[in-house]
Design a protein around this motif. Structure first.
Motif, PDB file in Angstrom:
ATOM      1  N   GLU A 219       0.801  -1.224   0.000  1.00  0.00           N
ATOM      2  CA  GLU A 219       0.000   0.000   0.000  1.00  0.00           C
ATOM      3  C   GLU A 219       0.833   1.273   0.000  1.00  0.00           C
ATOM      4  O   GLU A 219       0.380   2.321  -0.452  1.00  0.00           O
ATOM      5  CB  GLU A 219      -0.928   0.001   1.228  1.00  0.00           C
ATOM      6  N   ASN A 220       2.055   1.212   0.525  1.00  0.00           N
ATOM      7  CA  ASN A 220       2.871   2.423   0.642  1.00  0.00           C
ATOM      8  C   ASN A 220       4.312   2.138   0.218  1.00  0.00           C
ATOM      9  O   ASN A 220       5.115   1.687   1.025  1.00  0.00           O
ATOM     10  CB  ASN A 220       2.837   2.948   2.078  1.00  0.00           C
ATOM     11  N   PRO A 221       4.641   2.367  -1.064  1.00  0.00           N
ATOM     12  CA  PRO A 221       3.763   2.892  -2.117  1.00  0.00           C
ATOM     13  C   PRO A 221       2.816   1.812  -2.643  1.00  0.00           C
ATOM     14  O   PRO A 221       3.076   0.621  -2.485  1.00  0.00           O
ATOM     15  CB  PRO A 221       4.749   3.330  -3.200  1.00  0.00           C
TER      16      PRO A 221
END
Length: 246
Positions: A6-8
């Motif tokens: 999710e991150n990134p």
């Protein structure tokens, strides 16, 4: 679970596995289901031990276990649609200490492999049915522990299209091979594929002159380091190609 996708945010994911069925410089791909769900089973057969010369005074768990092992093979051949892919293997059986004593129990470990996620939840009940029937027929009992493993490796069509195009450009069309059948082996990369589109492909490591043709997880397997720069170089090229397409 840690949020690494999710991150990134990850739009597509690729993974590879060495494969001695392909030569160095080749890759293998497969659309759809590529690898099985590898579940594990632990079975305890409970009997009543005694002297080997007086089996009529015992409930022999070794004999019961032998019948159970044979009956478990009927799951694939008689209890499930023959067009389904399933493997039931008992890999370890342990019971008794000497020649003339019937033990109280026998322990078995095994694996169940399936390619159909809708079929998998039905297997524990089938095993339970077999265990209950055979052990009760001889006056014994059992314990069953069924551990569901990784999901099926399900490759995404778009990711495979990108993989094949990149492979033909980087390695040459003749070195991009379709894998005709899924593997009944398992792979935890499947957890990523449940979250993100992607594909899991094979990197050739075989070289008969160097003796690197042994199958994975066997005593004959030997890594061919000539495949390492091929794998690293192609993975980098594949990432750039995917960024162009997405």
């Amino acid at each position: 679970k840690a949020g690494v996708l999710e991150n990134p945010k990850v739009d597509m994911i690729f993974g590879l596995h060495s494969d001695s069925r392909f030569q160095v410089g080749e890759i293998g791909y497969r659309y759809g289901a590529a690898m099985a769900e590898p579940d594990e089973i632990a079975i305890k057969i409970k009997g009543k031990g005694g002297h080997g010369a007086a089996p009529h005074l015992t409930v022999d768990p070794v004999v019961i276990a032998a019948e159970v092992i044979l009956a478990l093979q009927k799951i694939a051949s008689r209890m499930i649609d023959p067009t389904e892919n399933i493997v039931v293997t008992i890999g370890k059986i342990e019971g008794g200490q000497t020649t003339n004593v019937i033990p109280d129990e026998v322990n078995m470990l095994g694996t169940v492999r399936t390619l159909n996620p809708e079929l998998t939840p039905k297997i524990p009940g089938m095993i339970e049915q077999i265990l209950k029937g055979i052990t009760s027929a001889y006056g014994g009992d059992y314990e069953l522990n069924y551990d569901f493993g990784y999901p099926v490796v399900m490759n995404d069509d778009q990711a495979n299209d990108i993989l094949i195009e990149a492979g033909k450009e980087f390695l040459g069309s003749e070195n991009v091979k379709e894998i005709p059948m899924p593997s009944m082996g398992g792979e935890d990369f499947s957890f990523y594929l449940q979250k993100v589109k992607g594909t899991f492909y094979r990197l050739g490591t075989a070289n008969p002159e160097k003796g690197t043709t042994g199958y994975w997880h066997s005593s004959h397997y030997d890594i061919n380091e000539d495949a390492l720069p091929v794998g690293a170089g192609f993975m980098a090229y594949l990432a750039l190609k995917a960024l162009e397409k997405l």
